[in-house]
Design an enzyme around this catalytic site. Structure first.
Site, PDB file in Angstrom:
ATOM      1  N   HIS A  61       0.838  -1.197   0.000  1.00 39.63           N
ATOM      2  CA  HIS A  61       0.000   0.000   0.000  1.00 39.63           C
ATOM      3  C   HIS A  61       0.876   1.251   0.000  1.00 39.63           C
ATOM      4  O   HIS A  61       2.101   1.162   0.166  1.00 39.63           O
ATOM      5  CB  HIS A  61      -0.950   0.015   1.206  1.00 39.63           C
ATOM      6  CG  HIS A  61      -0.274  -0.065   2.523  1.00 39.63           C
ATOM      7  ND1 HIS A  61      -0.276  -1.186   3.316  1.00 39.63           N
ATOM      8  CD2 HIS A  61       0.467   0.840   3.188  1.00 39.63           C
ATOM      9  CE1 HIS A  61       0.422  -0.962   4.410  1.00 39.63           C
ATOM     10  NE2 HIS A  61       0.887   0.249   4.352  1.00 39.63           N
TER      11      HIS A  61
HETATM   12  C1  T46 Z   1       2.953   0.758   6.608  1.00 37.07           C
HETATM   13  C2  T46 Z   1       3.469  -0.609   6.606  1.00 37.07           C
HETATM   14  C3  T46 Z   1       4.876  -0.653   6.148  1.00 37.07           C
HETATM   15  C4  T46 Z   1      -4.801  -0.294  13.277  1.00 37.07           C
HETATM   16  O1  T46 Z   1      -5.950  -0.509  13.696  1.00 37.07           O
HETATM   17  N1  T46 Z   1      -4.050   0.706  13.825  1.00 37.07           N
HETATM   18  C5  T46 Z   1      -2.793   1.009  13.402  1.00 37.07           C
HETATM   19  O2  T46 Z   1      -2.147   1.941  13.934  1.00 37.07           O
HETATM   20  C6  T46 Z   1      -2.251   0.227  12.321  1.00 37.07           C
HETATM   21  C7  T46 Z   1      -0.853   0.508  11.789  1.00 37.07           C
HETATM   22  C8  T46 Z   1      -3.018  -0.776  11.773  1.00 37.07           C
HETATM   23  N2  T46 Z   1      -4.258  -1.027  12.256  1.00 37.07           N
HETATM   24  C9  T46 Z   1      -5.039  -2.152  11.693  1.00 37.07           C
HETATM   25  C10 T46 Z   1      -5.478  -1.927  10.252  1.00 37.07           C
HETATM   26  C11 T46 Z   1      -5.492  -3.311   9.666  1.00 37.07           C
HETATM   27  O3  T46 Z   1      -6.746  -3.910   9.914  1.00 37.07           O
HETATM   28  O4  T46 Z   1      -4.208  -3.311  11.671  1.00 37.07           O
HETATM   29  C12 T46 Z   1      -4.438  -4.063  10.473  1.00 37.07           C
HETATM   30  C13 T46 Z   1      -3.147  -4.245   9.714  1.00 37.07           C
HETATM   31  O5  T46 Z   1      -2.695  -2.966   9.330  1.00 37.07           O
HETATM   32  P1  T46 Z   1      -1.944  -2.693   7.943  1.00 37.07           P
HETATM   33  O6  T46 Z   1      -2.705  -3.245   6.818  1.00 37.07           O
HETATM   34  O7  T46 Z   1      -1.665  -1.236   7.903  1.00 37.07           O
HETATM   35  O8  T46 Z   1      -0.602  -3.533   8.161  1.00 37.07           O
HETATM   36  P2  T46 Z   1       0.697  -3.551   7.307  1.00 37.07           P
HETATM   37  O9  T46 Z   1       1.703  -4.326   8.057  1.00 37.07           O
HETATM   38  O10 T46 Z   1       0.402  -3.951   5.916  1.00 37.07           O
HETATM   39  O11 T46 Z   1       1.189  -2.011   7.225  1.00 37.07           O
HETATM   40  C14 T46 Z   1       1.927  -1.367   8.226  1.00 37.07           C
HETATM   41  C15 T46 Z   1       1.479   0.092   8.454  1.00 37.07           C
HETATM   42  O12 T46 Z   1       0.101   0.187   8.720  1.00 37.07           O
HETATM   43  C16 T46 Z   1       1.732   1.006   7.328  1.00 37.07           C
HETATM   44  O13 T46 Z   1       1.672   2.343   7.777  1.00 37.07           O
HETATM   45  O14 T46 Z   1       3.428   1.632   5.922  1.00 37.07           O
HETATM   46  O15 T46 Z   1       3.257  -1.297   7.834  1.00 37.07           O
END
Ligand code: T46
Length: 144
Positions: free
Chosen positions: A53
């Site tokens: 993303h």
């Molecule tokens: C990034 C990459 C490198 C929350 O509820 N609160 C939060 O602060 C975060 C970061 C996530 N979430 C929830 C949203 C999703 O349902 O946790 C789940 C997984 O999040 P995400 O899809 O963002 O996970 P990653 O590992 O793909 O992405 C993360 C960071 O969110 C993002 O900022 O750049 O790491």
């Protein structure tokens, strides 16, 4: 519009003695933004990939607090892979950079200091939409 060349490694202070090492980090000093949120990834299975993303406005400083992983950065024109494997380096990532995290080693801890609270509307999770956004002149990322 951000470019992968705007993603830069920042040297963090390392205070070490025989009992270990410590790295302090200040918002608006070590990173060019006010830190509004900190989160960390852990228990990632060895070899796993995450990410896929971009963020419309969020800025980040990413640290491998333990272990190692790769960040594959993409500005829609160029790609660059950065390996993080030292806790005294932070990778600054500006808005509108597509990122994939790959090759997590077992036990890696991905620590992120970021400029905004969590907002799903700040994410672009569709690569074609990301490309359209960055290739539209004067685009700030648009909306879904
Ligand atoms: C990034 C990459 C490198 C929350 O509820 N609160 C939060 O602060 C975060 C970061 C996530 N979430 C929830 C949203 C999703 O349902 O946790 C789940 C997984 O999040 P995400 O899809 O963002 O996970 P990653 O590992 O793909 O992405 C993360 C960071 O969110 C993002 O900022 O750049 O790491």
């Amino acid at each position: 519009m951000s470019s992968v060349d705007d993603c830069r490694l920042i040297d963090l202070e390392k205070i070490e003695d025989l009992t270990g090492s410590l790295s302090p980090l200040y918002g608006q000093v070590d990173v060019p933004f006010v830190i509004k949120r900190v989160y960390y990834l852990y228990d990632v299975p060895g070899g796993a990939d995450r990410g896929g993303h971009a963020h419309r406005a969020l800025q980040q400083l990413i640290v491998a607090a333990s272990g190692s992983f790769n960040l594959v950065l993409d500005d829609g024109r160029n790609k660059r892979t950065v390996t993080l494997n030292r806790s005294y380096y932070g990778l600054y990532v500006p808005p509108m950079i597509w990122r994939d995290m790959t090759e997590f080693c077992t036990g890696a801890i991905y620590l992120a200091f970021v400029s905004m609270p969590y907002e799903e509307s700040d994410y672009i999770r569709d690569y074609q939409k990301f490309l359209s956004s960055v290739h539209t002149p004067a685009s700030g990322g648009g909306t879904d």
